[in-house]
Design a protein around this motif. Sequence first.
Motif, PDB file in Angstrom:
ATOM      1  N   GLU A  43      -6.899   7.692  -2.248  1.00 14.00           N
ATOM      2  CA  GLU A  43      -7.256   9.096  -2.013  1.00 14.00           C
ATOM      3  C   GLU A  43      -8.510   9.455  -2.818  1.00 14.00           C
ATOM      4  O   GLU A  43      -9.409  10.127  -2.314  1.00 14.00           O
ATOM      5  CB  GLU A  43      -6.106  10.045  -2.385  1.00 14.00           C
ATOM      6  CG  GLU A  43      -4.827   9.880  -1.559  1.00 14.00           C
ATOM      7  CD  GLU A  43      -4.953  10.329  -0.105  1.00 14.00           C
ATOM      8  OE1 GLU A  43      -6.031  10.776   0.320  1.00 14.00           O
ATOM      9  OE2 GLU A  43      -3.941  10.227   0.622  1.00 14.00           O
ATOM     10  N   GLU A 121      -8.743  15.288   0.494  1.00 17.35           N
ATOM     11  CA  GLU A 121      -8.384  14.033  -0.183  1.00 17.35           C
ATOM     12  C   GLU A 121      -7.926  14.326  -1.610  1.00 17.35           C
ATOM     13  O   GLU A 121      -6.980  13.717  -2.103  1.00 17.35           O
ATOM     14  CB  GLU A 121      -9.552  13.035  -0.204  1.00 17.35           C
ATOM     15  CG  GLU A 121     -10.154  12.670   1.160  1.00 17.35           C
ATOM     16  CD  GLU A 121      -9.199  12.002   2.141  1.00 17.35           C
ATOM     17  OE1 GLU A 121      -7.976  12.016   1.931  1.00 17.35           O
ATOM     18  OE2 GLU A 121      -9.695  11.466   3.155  1.00 17.35           O
ATOM     19  N   HIS A 124      -4.492  15.578  -1.432  1.00 18.41           N
ATOM     20  CA  HIS A 124      -3.572  14.443  -1.235  1.00 18.41           C
ATOM     21  C   HIS A 124      -3.357  13.706  -2.562  1.00 18.41           C
ATOM     22  O   HIS A 124      -2.248  13.284  -2.884  1.00 18.41           O
ATOM     23  CB  HIS A 124      -4.125  13.436  -0.208  1.00 18.41           C
ATOM     24  CG  HIS A 124      -4.302  14.018   1.161  1.00 18.41           C
ATOM     25  ND1 HIS A 124      -5.098  13.423   2.130  1.00 18.41           N
ATOM     26  CD2 HIS A 124      -3.782  15.140   1.736  1.00 18.41           C
ATOM     27  CE1 HIS A 124      -5.060  14.155   3.223  1.00 18.41           C
ATOM     28  NE2 HIS A 124      -4.282  15.197   3.023  1.00 18.41           N
ATOM     29  N   GLU A 203      -5.503  13.035   8.236  1.00 15.80           N
ATOM     30  CA  GLU A 203      -6.148  11.722   8.353  1.00 15.80           C
ATOM     31  C   GLU A 203      -6.640  11.490   9.790  1.00 15.80           C
ATOM     32  O   GLU A 203      -7.686  10.884  10.001  1.00 15.80           O
ATOM     33  CB  GLU A 203      -5.222  10.594   7.893  1.00 15.80           C
ATOM     34  CG  GLU A 203      -4.631  10.742   6.483  1.00 15.80           C
ATOM     35  CD  GLU A 203      -5.641  10.934   5.330  1.00 15.80           C
ATOM     36  OE1 GLU A 203      -6.850  11.089   5.569  1.00 15.80           O
ATOM     37  OE2 GLU A 203      -5.186  10.946   4.166  1.00 15.80           O
TER      38      GLU A 203
HETATM   39 FE   LIG Z   1      -6.095  11.384   2.307  1.00 15.97          FE
END
Ligand SMILES: [Fe+2]
Length: 252
Positions: A43, A121, A124, A203
């Motif tokens: 990530e 990201e 995440h 994603e």
């Molecule tokens: Fe991701």
Amino acid sequence: MSTSELLSPIMSFLKCETPDSWVEEAIKPENLPMLIVDHLICELKAAQSAMFLIRKYAVDKDSANTLLEWLRPFEQYIYKRTGDWRDLAAKNTLTKAVIPKSDSRYGQALIDKMVMLIKEELHHFYQVLEMMEHYGIEYRSVGSSRYAKGMLTHVKTHEPETLIDKLICGAYIEARSCERFAKLAPHVDPHLGDFYVSLLRSEARHYQDYLALAQSISADDISEKVEYFGQVEAQLILSDDSDFKFHSGQPA
Ligand SMILES: [Fe+2]
Ligand SMILES: [Fe+2]
């Protein structure tokens, strides 16, 4: 949109499905700590590669520095082991507007897509840290797999081909990650499985964003390049790989 609707363009984009042998290895409880930490690092790397593209191709020097500061606490957590992970959620914000370089034709599109991608990201990244806390998994150092490097060695060394190729590689990495989360979700602990399913939507969009950017920057149709990197990617997924990781090939 249902999971199967999300996955169908991904499955036709990827040249092969993840082999069952990889899934069998990945769901062994003893592999969970390594896989989660590898996921965490992926990530951050996803955010870093997107950041590199904005800094190199789309912004002036001041904005490039602001962008670097944005990532720093996340990088320090991983590379220097400093800071409390709980503080990171509040650090996922940009403090200054990002200004495009005036001479870049595709600068604004790159900034718009990549800034959003980086934010996601990093979110995440924080969510993976929450999972680690939930399962009592400690951070450990996990080396890179051959996967991303295996694709990036095929990137052309002259512009704009370099940028276009890197964007296509980004699309494959995102698409494969999405496919693997979907493969794993039914076999892991439901709390983790739900998290994997929650990642599919972003994603799936990331892969499309990368691909659309690549096509918008290229003067020619990119299908042949996409096909080429698709073969390289499938080869990395289907060939024997003794280094088991989130993006590794057939366990050997
Ligand atoms: Fe991701
Ligand atoms: Fe992503």
